[in-house]
Motif scaffolding. Structure first.
Motif, PDB file in Angstrom:
ATOM      1  N   GLU A 250       0.718  -1.049   0.005  1.00  0.00           N
ATOM      2  CA  GLU A 250      -0.081  -0.050  -0.006  1.00  0.00           C
ATOM      3  C   GLU A 250       0.463   0.934  -0.147  1.00  0.00           C
ATOM      4  O   GLU A 250       0.304   2.528  -0.214  1.00  0.00           O
ATOM      5  CB  GLU A 250      -0.471   0.067   1.565  1.00  0.00           C
ATOM      6  CG  GLU A 250      -1.900  -1.061   1.294  1.00  0.00           C
ATOM      7  CD  GLU A 250      -2.653  -1.262   2.378  1.00  0.00           C
ATOM      8  OE1 GLU A 250      -2.070  -0.140   3.413  1.00  0.00           O
ATOM      9  OE2 GLU A 250      -3.983  -1.629   2.939  1.00  0.00           O
ATOM     10  N   TYR A 251       2.289   1.281  -0.209  1.00  0.00           N
ATOM     11  CA  TYR A 251       3.160   2.211   0.573  1.00  0.00           C
ATOM     12  C   TYR A 251       3.579   2.692  -0.983  1.00  0.00           C
ATOM     13  O   TYR A 251       3.504   2.498  -1.421  1.00  0.00           O
ATOM     14  CB  TYR A 251       4.207   2.147   1.312  1.00  0.00           C
ATOM     15  CG  TYR A 251       5.257   3.351   1.724  1.00  0.00           C
ATOM     16  CD1 TYR A 251       4.858   3.778   2.396  1.00  0.00           C
ATOM     17  CD2 TYR A 251       6.161   3.236   0.278  1.00  0.00           C
ATOM     18  CE1 TYR A 251       5.993   5.374   2.299  1.00  0.00           C
ATOM     19  CE2 TYR A 251       7.386   3.856   1.000  1.00  0.00           C
ATOM     20  CZ  TYR A 251       7.475   4.897   1.820  1.00  0.00           C
ATOM     21  OH  TYR A 251       8.161   6.685   1.909  1.00  0.00           O
ATOM     22  N   ARG A 252       3.487   4.438  -0.854  1.00  0.00           N
ATOM     23  CA  ARG A 252       3.654   4.700  -2.404  1.00  0.00           C
ATOM     24  C   ARG A 252       4.113   6.084  -1.708  1.00  0.00           C
ATOM     25  O   ARG A 252       4.275   6.997  -0.903  1.00  0.00           O
ATOM     26  CB  ARG A 252       1.672   5.690  -2.773  1.00  0.00           C
ATOM     27  CG  ARG A 252       1.005   4.918  -2.976  1.00  0.00           C
ATOM     28  CD  ARG A 252       1.588   3.824  -4.616  1.00  0.00           C
ATOM     29  NE  ARG A 252       1.020   3.134  -5.309  1.00  0.00           N
ATOM     30  CZ  ARG A 252       0.776   1.682  -4.886  1.00  0.00           C
ATOM     31  NH1 ARG A 252       0.827   1.430  -3.543  1.00  0.00           N
ATOM     32  NH2 ARG A 252      -0.818   0.802  -5.173  1.00  0.00           N
ATOM     33  N   ARG A 253       4.878   7.054  -2.401  1.00  0.00           N
ATOM     34  CA  ARG A 253       5.525   8.228  -1.291  1.00  0.00           C
ATOM     35  C   ARG A 253       6.330   8.687  -3.116  1.00  0.00           C
ATOM     36  O   ARG A 253       6.974   8.361  -3.980  1.00  0.00           O
ATOM     37  CB  ARG A 253       7.067   7.697  -0.750  1.00  0.00           C
ATOM     38  CG  ARG A 253       7.753   8.823  -1.046  1.00  0.00           C
ATOM     39  CD  ARG A 253       9.233   8.047  -0.055  1.00  0.00           C
ATOM     40  NE  ARG A 253      10.016   9.249  -0.389  1.00  0.00           N
ATOM     41  CZ  ARG A 253      10.347  10.546   0.828  1.00  0.00           C
ATOM     42  NH1 ARG A 253       9.740  10.548   2.194  1.00  0.00           N
ATOM     43  NH2 ARG A 253      11.313  11.558   0.875  1.00  0.00           N
ATOM     44  N   GLU A 254       6.170  10.443  -2.831  1.00  0.00           N
ATOM     45  CA  GLU A 254       6.319  11.165  -4.356  1.00  0.00           C
ATOM     46  C   GLU A 254       7.457  12.261  -3.835  1.00  0.00           C
ATOM     47  O   GLU A 254       6.979  12.953  -2.682  1.00  0.00           O
ATOM     48  CB  GLU A 254       5.507  11.969  -4.960  1.00  0.00           C
ATOM     49  CG  GLU A 254       6.544  13.077  -6.076  1.00  0.00           C
ATOM     50  CD  GLU A 254       5.335  12.679  -7.258  1.00  0.00           C
ATOM     51  OE1 GLU A 254       4.644  11.846  -8.061  1.00  0.00           O
ATOM     52  OE2 GLU A 254       4.266  13.667  -7.486  1.00  0.00           O
ATOM     53  N   GLU A 255       8.640  12.274  -3.881  1.00  0.00           N
ATOM     54  CA  GLU A 255       9.463  13.130  -3.646  1.00  0.00           C
ATOM     55  C   GLU A 255       9.771  13.965  -5.142  1.00  0.00           C
ATOM     56  O   GLU A 255      10.210  13.863  -5.810  1.00  0.00           O
ATOM     57  CB  GLU A 255      10.761  12.740  -2.456  1.00  0.00           C
ATOM     58  CG  GLU A 255      12.418  14.114  -2.390  1.00  0.00           C
ATOM     59  CD  GLU A 255      12.350  13.548  -1.988  1.00  0.00           C
ATOM     60  OE1 GLU A 255      12.312  13.072  -1.024  1.00  0.00           O
ATOM     61  OE2 GLU A 255      13.908  12.888  -1.980  1.00  0.00           O
TER      62      GLU A 255
END
Length: 292
Positions: A250-255
């Motif tokens: 489920e993990y999502r990350r945007e940098e």
């Protein structure tokens, strides 16, 4: 000067310029015959320069370990050297460029002046504004904690890691004629299937080891020991949430990290022969005094 590991550089620069190279257009890579990448690290930018230019690309770094990775890049040769004392003759290149180097130097203008010495034409710097990094994460508190940690780090670091679009002043101090500054946002995404690097980052958050690496810098600012301990405790809890979400995919990350490409030319005054006293210039000469 701050130092970084090869793994850190690969992780943070992976995929940079893969989506767009429009910000590099002012470098006129297609017309360059000899390019120097100063502070090349593991050679990510050097590889891009070699791919887009018909000329020779030389990567230069003071760290011999990083150069071992850079010299494996296609079309890239490497030379060990200090950015403030480059081991090259005057005018040895027609483009000298760096990426995320000036932010780690106490005197960026001094480095740019040295770049200008070995360039016959153009100098360029690709520098981030680390104070304007934007994070969006499926773990609710990750963005808030990263903002808190970044603020503490910026207060304690001794170089201008927010230089970014403000490099113009350093260019001018080095005697360069500034052309323009273009922005490029380097976006890094974490989503299933998770890379080995993403899993490693999550583990470092859960153990607090990543924050521990920056402890000394953070405490050099306004952050107190107790505030640091509190931050690290919350950071480790956040890291465990990241790992839990990774387990369920489920993990999502945007940098998004904003980089600014500033270019400037070397003034065409070096080596000019002054007119003899009392001589009269030829008014019909087709050569202007500013011809390149």
């Amino acid at each position: 000067m701050r130092e970084f590991t090869a793994e850190y550089l690969r992780r943070t620069r992976e995929g940079m310029w893969a989506d767009s190279r429009a910000a590099l257009e002012p470098l006129s890579l297609e017309s360059r015959s000899r390019i120097l990448d100063v502070g090349c690290g593991t050679g990510e930018l050097s590889a891009v320069l070699a791919a887009d230019s018909p000329g020779e690309v030389v990567g230069c770094d003071v760290d011999a370990t990083l150069l071992e990775s850079a010299r494996t890049r296609d079309g890239v040769s490497t030379v060990a050297g200090n950015a403030l004392e480059l081991p090259f003759a005057d005018d040895a290149f027609d483009l000298v460029v760096c990426q995320a180097l000036l932010i780690n130097l106490p005197d960026p203008a001094a480095a740019l002046a040295e770049f200008a010495r070995v360039s016959s034409d153009l100098v360029a710097a690709i520098e981030p504004d680390n104070g304007a990094v934007d994070v969006d994460s499926s773990v609710d508190r990750e963005e808030r904690l990263e903002r808190r940690a970044r603020r503490a780090y910026l207060e304690g670091v001794r170089t201008d890691v927010t230089l970014g679009g403000g490099a113009r002043e350093a260019f001018e101090s080095a005697g360069l004629d500034v052309h323009e500054t273009r922005r490029y946002d380097h976006v890094r995404r974490v989503e299933p299937p998770y890379s080995e690097g993403a899993v490693l980052d999550a583990r470092r958050k859960a153990t607090g080891s990543g924050l521990a690496d920056d402890r000394e810098t953070m405490l050099a600012g306004a952050l107190t020991e107790s505030e640091y301990d509190d931050l690290r405790g919350s950071w480790r809890e956040m890291g465990r949430d990241v790992i839990d979400q990774m387990a369920s995919r489920e993990y999502r990350r945007e940098e998004s990290v904003p980089f600014f490409v500033t270019t400037g030319s070397v003034p065409d005054t070096r080596g000019a022969v002054p007119e003899s006293e009392g001589s009269v210039p030829n008014p019909t000469s087709p050569v202007s005094e500013c011809e390149r």
